[in-house]
Design an enzyme around this catalytic site. Structure first.
Site, PDB file in Angstrom:
ATOM      1  N   LYS A 270      61.563 -39.936 -16.151  1.00  0.00           N
ATOM      2  CA  LYS A 270      61.294 -40.837 -17.264  1.00  0.00           C
ATOM      3  C   LYS A 270      62.443 -40.744 -18.263  1.00  0.00           C
ATOM      4  O   LYS A 270      62.843 -39.643 -18.656  1.00  0.00           O
ATOM      5  CB  LYS A 270      59.964 -40.461 -17.918  1.00  0.00           C
TER       6      LYS A 270
ATOM      7  N   GLU B 297      38.762 -41.979 -19.561  1.00  0.00           N
ATOM      8  CA  GLU B 297      37.918 -42.130 -20.746  1.00  0.00           C
ATOM      9  C   GLU B 297      36.449 -41.882 -20.455  1.00  0.00           C
ATOM     10  O   GLU B 297      35.726 -41.315 -21.288  1.00  0.00           O
ATOM     11  CB  GLU B 297      38.109 -43.529 -21.348  1.00  0.00           C
TER      12      GLU B 297
ATOM     13  N   ARG C 237      36.244 -48.933 -21.931  1.00  0.00           N
ATOM     14  CA  ARG C 237      36.103 -48.462 -20.561  1.00  0.00           C
ATOM     15  C   ARG C 237      34.990 -47.438 -20.408  1.00  0.00           C
ATOM     16  O   ARG C 237      34.578 -47.136 -19.293  1.00  0.00           O
ATOM     17  CB  ARG C 237      37.434 -47.869 -20.102  1.00  0.00           C
TER      18      ARG C 237
END
Length: 636
Positions: A282, A368, A396
């Site tokens: 990244k 979540e 969610r």
């Protein structure tokens, strides 16, 4: 003429000789660093997938072959290679979206920006191709190791593996991170794959050695190859994937174009579901990003690309930091407080608490649903969990809030960052649904602070509740000036009266307080007097509100939330239940998916500025009040 400017489509990309591809990758990285530091956006994730995206578009024929990016914040390279090279207004109104967008290109199939969904999309797309007889059509899902921590991804994998002959390629972009480092058992498994000698290379070397052994070599090799499951578990433990019935290729250096292309071609030709495990970095190619341990420049505001200093320093204090500081203070006072988040420790302000109380902080990954039910278990066990997520991501886990927390009357506090309009990230990131969705949860209490002082106070009030879920929501950005109350009646703060017997009751939810104060002063100039109140806790509706409404001739509610089923609807219902026959009008966000633009532009368009609220309220008053006061009543 640069190579990048010549690549106006995947077809043009495939014409380039392999020897020119490293130069193209360098040009793309230079372009991204220059463009994204100027506008802001997701920089680190895109720098990490340059070679991977080039290889994808060389091996697969988009849009006939469908490429689905999980989350989508790593799709900038994909945009460049599909003819979208004007990044001058990235994430601004009229410019490119920061995520795949169907309206931009036929190459963008799914414009979600919530994680862990790509595999389910891909499963459906592959099934559709098979049923329609499109046997030469391939489906590719690109998913990060962080998104693989989400349960939905594993539900999809379970179904993808069911059909061994369905051509579906899963590219795992493994950079060891979501925002920060990926955590959990899956992360540990992928780490083992990264650091273990690959099985295929070991087997190839063994085959070569044994086949040089006369008579016994080939039988021994055949026997060992027949027992390859044991070999793989010992030398490259990818069995977790292959036990599901998924062919596994890798790990592969995701920055080696030749290796990635070769693996993708093998996967394409296999004819069944294949996982291609690519190791990427990244922030690759931009040293400041590579050295940023926090999130590798996951998302940046406009910065100087050389110094990395902000172009326009904010000079303010963010809502997130106010919450983080207050939770840290509460943590010292309350040893029963624990913090939970879903792969967003830094973005939601939990880093100070985590540093002070690492044993009381739980980052569950992009999960979540698990975060909420785990919080229910912690509460049942005698602790008070504070679950901090973005407002849009709590959608969610609604079932878990309803059935696992509220049904059991558990003291869990949810802190919703980025509530209301967020703006540049577009429709899926606007936190405009929470106050509507949560209205139906029995017993839940919901606070919308108007300023920093109220955020600190209402967070403290929330964690004192031990027999019901509580919610504290606040927007993205910096906290505005303090908005003092002139008095409190019941639990409601009165912020302003512009007359001795005001006609209009303006109910200001959260940060709309400033707009409502401005509106009240503008209405006075139009001959209408008003009272501005902040209910502080907007669910349940304070019994004082119907009483206040009864003393006025019109009630107007203002909220940074969708108009359907939100606070305005709840206030109107409370007035009906109390037999208060005063007209109620609701101002809020239109119930639609709002395109990317600045927060200010969206609020202005929705009429949620001071002038917008005043103009709409004046129209309501002229139409609904039997007589219009010709002279304003001066403040008393």
């Amino acid at each position: 003429m640069s190579l990048l400017s010549r690549v106006t489509s995947p077809a043009e990309l495939r014409k380039l000789p392999a020897v020119e591809l490293p130069l193209l990758a360098d040009e793309i990285r230079d372009f991204l660093i220059e463009a994204v530091t100027r506008t802001g956006g997701h920089l680190g994730p895109n720098l990490g997938v340059v070679e991977l995206t080039i290889a994808l578009h060389r091996v697969f024929d988009s849009p006939y072959d469908r490429i689905v990016f999980d989350t989508g914040h790593q799709s900038y390279v994909h945009k460049l290679l599909t003819g979208r090279q004007d990044f001058s207004r990235l994430r601004m109104r009229g410019g490119l979206s920061g995520y795949p967008a169907r309206g931009e290109s036929e190459h963008d199939l799914v414009e979600n920006s919530h994680a862990s969904t790509a595999l389910s999309y891909a499963d459906g797309l592959a099934k559709a191709a098979r049923l329609l007889g499109q046997h030469d059509r391939h489906t590719v899902a690109v998913i990060g190791d962080g998104a693989l921590t989400g349960g939905l991804a594993w539900e999809a994998l379970n179904n993808i593996a069911e059909a061994r002959d369905r051509p579906l390629v899963i590219v795992v972009n493994d950079n060891e991170r979501s925002y920060a480092r990926t955590i959990g058992g899956l992360a540990n498994h992928l780490a083992t794959l990264r650091t273990t000698q690959g099985y295929e290379r070991f087997l190839a070397l063994g085959k070569e050695a044994l086949q040089r052994t006369p008579l016994v070599g080939q039988p021994i090799f055949d026997a060992l190859h027949g027992a390859k499951k044991g070999f793989k578990d010992a030398f490259a433990p990818q069995g977790m994937f292959e036990d599901l019935g998924l062919k596994y290729l890798g790990p592969i250096d995701g920055h080696d174009l030749g290796a990635v292309e070769q693996a993708l071609r093998q996967a394409r030709n296999f004819g069944g579901p294949v996982i291609v495990h690519c190791l990427t970095v990244k922030g690759r190619g931009y040293r400041p990003a590579e050295q940023d341990e926090a999130d590798r420049f996951h998302a940046v505001n406009p910065i100087d690309p050389y110094t990395c200093l902000p172009i326009s320093p904010s000079g303010g204090v963010s809502w997130t930091s106010v919450f983080g500081d207050e939770l840290l203070t509460l943590g010292a006072e309350r040893p029963d407080l624990v913090a939970i988040t879903a792969a967003m420790l830094q973005p939601v302000g939990l880093a100070p608490f985590a540093k002070a109380y690492p044993e009381r902080t739980f980052d569950v990954g992009i999960a979540e649903q698990h975060a909420v039910t785990s919080a229910a278990g912690l509460a049942t066990g005698g602790l008070h969990p504070v679950v901090a997520v973005y407002a849009t991501f709590l959608n969610r886990a609604f079932d878990q809030v309803l059935m696992d927390v509220a049904l059991h009357r558990l003291g869990v506090t949810f802190v919703l960052d980025r509530s209301g309009v967020t703006g540049p990230d577009g429709a899926s990131h606007n936190g405009m649904w929470d106050m509507s969705i949560l209205q139906v949860v029995p017993g839940l209490r919901l606070a919308a602070p108007r300023d920093a002082e109220q955020l600190r106070a209402q967070l403290r009030e929330a964690v004192e509740v031990g027999d019901a879920p509580t919610v504290v929501r606040f927007p993205k950005g910096n906290v505005g000036p303090a908005v003092p109350a002139v008095e409190r009646t019941g639990g409601v703060d009165v912020l302003l009266r512009t007359g001795r017997a005001p006609e209009i009751l303006l109910v200001a939810v959260g940060t709309t307080a400033s707009a409502c104060l401005d509106a009240a002063r503008l209405l006075l100039a139009e001959g209408f007097t008003a009272t501005v109140v902040d209910p502080r806790w907007v669910k349940p509706v304070d019994p004082v509100l119907p009483e206040l409404a009864a003393a006025h001739r019109l009630v107007v509610t203002v909220e940074d939330n969708g108009r359907t089923g939100g606070v305005g609807s709840a206030v109107a219902q409370a007035l009906r239940d109390a037999d208060v026959d005063v007209p109620v009008r609701v101002l809020g966000l239109p119930q639609e998916f709002l395109g990317h633009a600045s927060r200010g532009e969206i609020l202005e368009e929705a009429g949620l500025t001071g002038t917008g609220v005043a103009a709409q309220t004046a129209v309501f008053a002229k139409n609904l009040l039997p007589t219009r006061g010709a002279n304003p009543r001066h403040a008393g």
